[in-house]
Enzyme design. Structure first.
Site, PDB file in Angstrom:
ATOM      1  N   LYS A 187       1.147  -1.460  -0.208  1.00  0.00           N
ATOM      2  CA  LYS A 187       0.002  -0.057   0.478  1.00  0.00           C
ATOM      3  C   LYS A 187       0.633   1.325   0.161  1.00  0.00           C
ATOM      4  O   LYS A 187      -0.002   2.465  -0.277  1.00  0.00           O
ATOM      5  CB  LYS A 187      -1.013  -0.326   1.104  1.00  0.00           C
ATOM      6  CG  LYS A 187      -0.568   0.623   2.694  1.00  0.00           C
ATOM      7  CD  LYS A 187       0.060   1.861   3.030  1.00  0.00           C
ATOM      8  CE  LYS A 187       0.608   1.421   4.861  1.00  0.00           C
ATOM      9  NZ  LYS A 187       0.818   2.974   5.056  1.00  0.00           N
ATOM     10  N   THR A 244      -4.337   5.072   3.199  1.00  0.00           N
ATOM     11  CA  THR A 244      -2.917   5.805   2.770  1.00  0.00           C
ATOM     12  C   THR A 244      -3.967   6.408   1.291  1.00  0.00           C
ATOM     13  O   THR A 244      -2.179   7.287   0.949  1.00  0.00           O
ATOM     14  CB  THR A 244      -1.946   4.463   2.483  1.00  0.00           C
ATOM     15  OG1 THR A 244      -2.237   4.486   3.624  1.00  0.00           O
ATOM     16  CG2 THR A 244      -0.144   5.759   2.608  1.00  0.00           C
TER      17      THR A 244
HETATM   18  O1  G3P Z   1       2.248   8.140   6.007  1.00  0.00           O
HETATM   19  P1  G3P Z   1       2.645   6.993   5.487  1.00  0.00           P
HETATM   20  O2  G3P Z   1       1.984   6.757   4.395  1.00  0.00           O
HETATM   21  O3  G3P Z   1       3.172   6.159   5.829  1.00  0.00           O
HETATM   22  O4  G3P Z   1       1.469   5.989   6.178  1.00  0.00           O
HETATM   23  C1  G3P Z   1       1.031   5.960   7.971  1.00  0.00           C
HETATM   24  C2  G3P Z   1       0.287   4.404   8.047  1.00  0.00           C
HETATM   25  O5  G3P Z   1       0.690   3.103   7.316  1.00  0.00           O
HETATM   26  C3  G3P Z   1      -0.769   4.615   7.240  1.00  0.00           C
HETATM   27  O6  G3P Z   1      -1.660   3.580   7.628  1.00  0.00           O
END
Ligand code: G3P
Ligand code: NAD
Length: 329
Positions: A187, A244
């Site tokens: 993701k 995300t």
């Molecule tokens: O800020 P990111 O893109 O690392 O996303 C944070 C978390 O994984 C969201 O679930």
């Protein structure tokens, strides 16, 4: 399970420490930076990685022996640093202690999942995975969140859920560690792609198409690696993908937006003290997909952009001109 150790005091480690304190646990934190450990121990929260969030006093140190005798460890160090940290942690860990992997990424050098890295570095530890839609700032503020907690042993899974869960932080048990890990890692790369689409102003229809086709890529890889398809439809897969890919609060998405707006990756990364996991995971995924014989064109496009093999327009044109095909996974 009363004493919980947290390996890594970035935004997520800090938020999870706060959650465990609110759940009634004694919490010990290892922080890389001595000044972060000092602030945490003094009850000043984490001014470097999660400013403005109150965290009742926890015991923190930049010496990893602070984690000795903990009944469970939450590992929250960035994926590319996990192996070095685990090598050091191994000296302090009692046999059988569960290590709940909370970071989301694949080791670039070896294509290892974090559970593989645990098996190689701490063979006597019991790995588990915590993954799902959860921004550290939301969790630290006590906003409602639900995550997947994957653990092969259901009884241990229940114990871990009781240890860190509460009404505003709801873990759901799964026995599918691979599915939970692949969901969280993929993701991040897809969020970079969604950010690029947003930065290029290609519209919400393109954004939705990318999430759906990205979900197919995530599921294909996970199933090829032994995961259960239904895991990816849960919190650690689709749930986290939707979160995300929908908010510039995500470092991966905001990084992609900057690329779509014409900025250079190295300039955007140089401005950050936080980790953008998808950057290292994109090349790892491209290699893994080739090894497993699955098509992951969106993730590959992100890798090609980051590797300087294509610019964003060339990558987008290549994706849009792929042959029409059956929609299935
Ligand atoms: O800020 P990111 O893109 O690392 O996303 C944070 C978390 O994984 C969201 O679930
Ligand atoms: N922030 C979130 O909302 C969130 C939510 C869920 C999962 N995660 C995951 O948690 C993991 C950690 O992210 P974060 O947001 O807490 O970090 P962060 O971006 O807030 O901070 C970076 C962290 O990296 C650490 N670090 C830097 N160099 C290191 C080294 N050589 N060895 C060990 N540690 C080093 C720093 O000490 C700091 O703790 C990532 O895998 C991320 O995907 C983050």
């Amino acid at each position: 399970m009363q004493t919980i150790g947290v390996l890594g005091a970035g935004a997520w480690g800090t938020a999870l420490a706060a959650t465990a304190v609110k759940a009634g646990r004694n919490v010990r934190v290892w922080a890389l930076e001595a000044e972060v450990a000092e602030a945490l121990s003094a009850g000043k929260g984490n001014p470097v990685y999660l400013p403005g969030i109150e965290l009742p006093r926890v015991q923190a140190s930049s010496d990893m022996s602070i984690l000795a005798d903990c009944e469970a460890i939450l590992s929250v160090v960035p994926a590319q640093h996990a192996r070095a940290c685990f090598n050091e942690l191994a000296e302090h860990l009692s046999p059988g202690v569960p290590v709940l992997l909370c970071s989301k990424g694949i080791e670039k050098k070896t294509l290892s999942l974090m559970t593989d890295v645990v098996h190689e570095t701490m063979p006597k530890a019991t790995p588990a995975v915590l993954s799902g839609p959860s921004f550290a700032a939301d969790v630290a503020r006590g906003l409602p969140t639900a995550v997947t907690l994957a653990c092969a042993d259901e009884k241990l899974g229940q114990t871990l859920m009781q240890a860190i869960g509460r009404s505003a932080f709801r873990p759901y048990w799964s026995n599918d560690l691979i599915g939970a890990e692949i969901g969280g890692a993929v993701k991040n790369v897809l969020a970079i792609a969604c950010g690029i689409v947003e930065g290029l102003e290609l519209g919400k229809s393109a954004h939705a198409a990318l999430i759906s086709r990205g979900f197919a890529e995530m599921t294909r890889l996970a199933v090829a690696m032994g995961a259960q398809q239904q895991t990816l439809a849960g919190l650690c897969g689709l749930g986290d993908l939707v979160l995300t890919c929908s908010s510039p609060q995500s470092r991966n998405m905001s990084f992609g937006m900057a690329l779509g707006q014409g900025r250079l990756a190295k300039d955007v990364l140089a401005e950050r003290n936080s980790v953008t996991e998808g950057v290292a995971t994109a090349p790892a995924l491209t290699e893994l997909a080739a090894r497993e014989g699955v098509a992951m064109p969106i993730c590959q496009a992100v890798h090609e952009i980051l590797a300087g093999q294509k610019n964003v327009d060339e990558a987008m044109t290549a994706l849009l001109n792929r042959p029409f095909k059956h929609e299935g996974f």
